[in-house]
Design an enzyme around this catalytic site. Structure first.
Site, mmCIF file in Angstrom:
data_model
loop_
_atom_site.group_PDB
_atom_site.id
_atom_site.type_symbol
_atom_site.label_atom_id
_atom_site.label_comp_id
_atom_site.label_asym_id
_atom_site.label_seq_id
_atom_site.Cartn_x
_atom_site.Cartn_y
_atom_site.Cartn_z
ATOM 1 N N LYS A 37 0.851 -1.190 0.000
ATOM 2 C CA LYS A 37 0.000 0.000 0.000
ATOM 3 C C LYS A 37 0.885 1.238 0.000
ATOM 4 C CE LYS A 37 -2.337 1.587 3.782
ATOM 5 N NZ LYS A 37 -2.241 3.056 3.865
ATOM 6 N N LYS A 66 -7.218 8.151 -1.010
ATOM 7 C CA LYS A 66 -8.549 8.574 -0.533
ATOM 8 C C LYS A 66 -9.043 9.832 -1.242
ATOM 9 C CE LYS A 66 -7.923 6.591 4.108
ATOM 10 N NZ LYS A 66 -6.526 6.137 4.057
ATOM 11 N N ASP A 69 -13.238 14.924 -4.013
ATOM 12 C CA ASP A 69 -13.289 16.234 -4.668
ATOM 13 C C ASP A 69 -14.522 16.225 -5.567
ATOM 14 O OD1 ASP A 69 -12.485 18.732 -5.916
ATOM 15 O OD2 ASP A 69 -10.418 18.235 -5.391
ATOM 16 N N THR A 127 -11.753 5.331 10.770
ATOM 17 C CA THR A 127 -11.747 4.631 12.065
ATOM 18 C C THR A 127 -11.328 5.562 13.200
ATOM 19 O OG1 THR A 127 -9.629 3.755 11.355
ATOM 20 C CG2 THR A 127 -11.461 2.243 11.309
ATOM 21 N N GLY A 218 0.761 -2.693 8.627
ATOM 22 C CA GLY A 218 1.914 -1.807 8.581
ATOM 23 C C GLY A 218 2.936 -2.190 9.626
ATOM 24 N N ARG A 219 2.906 -1.476 10.760
ATOM 25 C CA ARG A 219 3.968 -1.590 11.762
ATOM 26 C C ARG A 219 4.245 -2.987 12.317
ATOM 27 N NH1 ARG A 219 1.353 3.454 14.608
ATOM 28 N NH2 ARG A 219 -0.396 2.354 13.647
HETATM 29 O O1 C5P Z 1 0.858 0.285 11.068
HETATM 30 P P1 C5P Z 1 -0.573 -0.158 10.889
HETATM 31 O O2 C5P Z 1 -0.731 -1.646 10.693
HETATM 32 O O3 C5P Z 1 -1.478 0.395 11.945
HETATM 33 O O4 C5P Z 1 -0.974 0.515 9.488
HETATM 34 C C1 C5P Z 1 -2.278 0.450 8.981
HETATM 35 C C2 C5P Z 1 -2.340 1.207 7.684
HETATM 36 O O5 C5P Z 1 -3.710 1.232 7.260
HETATM 37 C C3 C5P Z 1 -1.891 2.651 7.755
HETATM 38 O O6 C5P Z 1 -1.289 2.959 6.499
HETATM 39 C C4 C5P Z 1 -3.167 3.435 7.923
HETATM 40 O O7 C5P Z 1 -3.081 4.711 7.363
HETATM 41 C C5 C5P Z 1 -4.142 2.581 7.129
HETATM 42 N N1 C5P Z 1 -5.544 2.733 7.488
HETATM 43 C C6 C5P Z 1 -6.018 2.523 8.770
HETATM 44 N N2 C5P Z 1 -7.350 2.681 9.047
HETATM 45 C C7 C5P Z 1 -8.188 3.020 8.082
HETATM 46 C C8 C5P Z 1 -7.731 3.221 6.768
HETATM 47 C C9 C5P Z 1 -6.393 3.069 6.519
HETATM 48 O O8 C5P Z 1 -5.252 2.176 9.665
HETATM 49 N N3 C5P Z 1 -9.469 3.128 8.338
#
Ligand code: C5P
Length: 240
Positions: A37, A66, A69, A127, A218-219
């Protein structure tokens, strides 16, 4: 139907500030991760070069910008996303039906012959917003879940393919919109791991079982001492 192979369901968020950092992460995940992503941070830092770098490694891109517009502007952005060859991009459902329809149609029309058109995904209620913020700040009278279901229904009527949903929203969305609706779920945390700033989390296995097509992580992978081992554990967790 969700993709069959675990490696096709995992999307790793490249939430880094420079191309070098993204390349280093992909080096460590080479051979394991097939989808990444790219969000507003990395895209603002280095633009389409980030998308090209992922494609060069044979992986697919979810372009998470996202869009929100007027319809013609979002259609233009969706067209460029399709031209970049991403497999998925997203727009805000609160941009309305005409905006979402313009995005889906423009992306389909701009897809080169023989290529697969990108999946167009709606972001419903962020969220980070709770019921109090929704009602007091945004003056939305319904519950968070009610508003998520309403916006997802609007997205489907506009021709979108699916939506982003937190773990707790997967089951009601699946019931409401059926098996074909694509659900993309962030907030995924292996058992016992740090939730960071996510509040509504689920394990990879629970999110996959509840019906998420794609898990965005992500993390738990990118900040792990051994990102490849962390990715391997998650892939194992979501294996049938
Ligand atoms: O590090 P982590 O696993 O929390 O990353 C989740 C990813 O998903 C981030 O890039 C965050 O911006 C994205 N995201 C999210 N919640 C959403 C939409 C996107 O955490 N509702």
């Amino acid at each position: 139907m969700p993709p069959r192979e675990p490696a096709d369901r995992l999307i790793v968020a490249l939430d880094v500030d420079a191309l070098d950092a993204a390349l280093a992460l992909m080096d460590r995940l080479d051979g394991l991760v097939r989808r990444y992503k790219i969000g507003s941070q990395l895209f603002t830092a280095c633009g389409p070069a980030a998308v090209e770098a992922v494609h060069k490694r044979g992986a697919a891109v979810f372009l998470d910008l996202k869009f929100h517009d007027i319809p013609s502007t979002v259609a233009g952005a969706a067209r460029e996303a399709a031209r970049l060859g991403v497999f998925m991009f997203d727009v805000h459902a609160c941009g309305g039906r005409a905006m979402m329809q313009a995005a889906a149609e423009a992306a389909a029309a701009a897809t080169p012959p023989g290529a697969r058109r990108p999946l167009a995904i709606a972001v419903t209620v962020l969220t980070s917003l709770d019921r109090a913020a929704l009602q007091r700040e945004l003056r939305v009278a319904s519950s968070v879940e009610g508003h998520v279901l309403h916006l997802a229904g609007l997205a489907r009527a506009a021709g979108l393919d699916g939506c982003v949903a937190s773990p707790g929203e997967i089951a009601p969305l699946r019931n409401h919109l059926g098996a074909g609706w694509v659900i993309v779920t962030p907030g995924v945390r292996p058992a016992g791991s740090d939730p960071h700033d996510q509040s509504r989390v689920a394990t990879p296995a629970a999110a996959a079982r509840a019906g998420a097509h794609y898990l965005v992580v992500g993390r738990p992978i990118t900040a792990a001492p051994d990102p490849a081992a962390a990715a391997r554990a998650i892939l194992h967790d979501i294996s049938p």
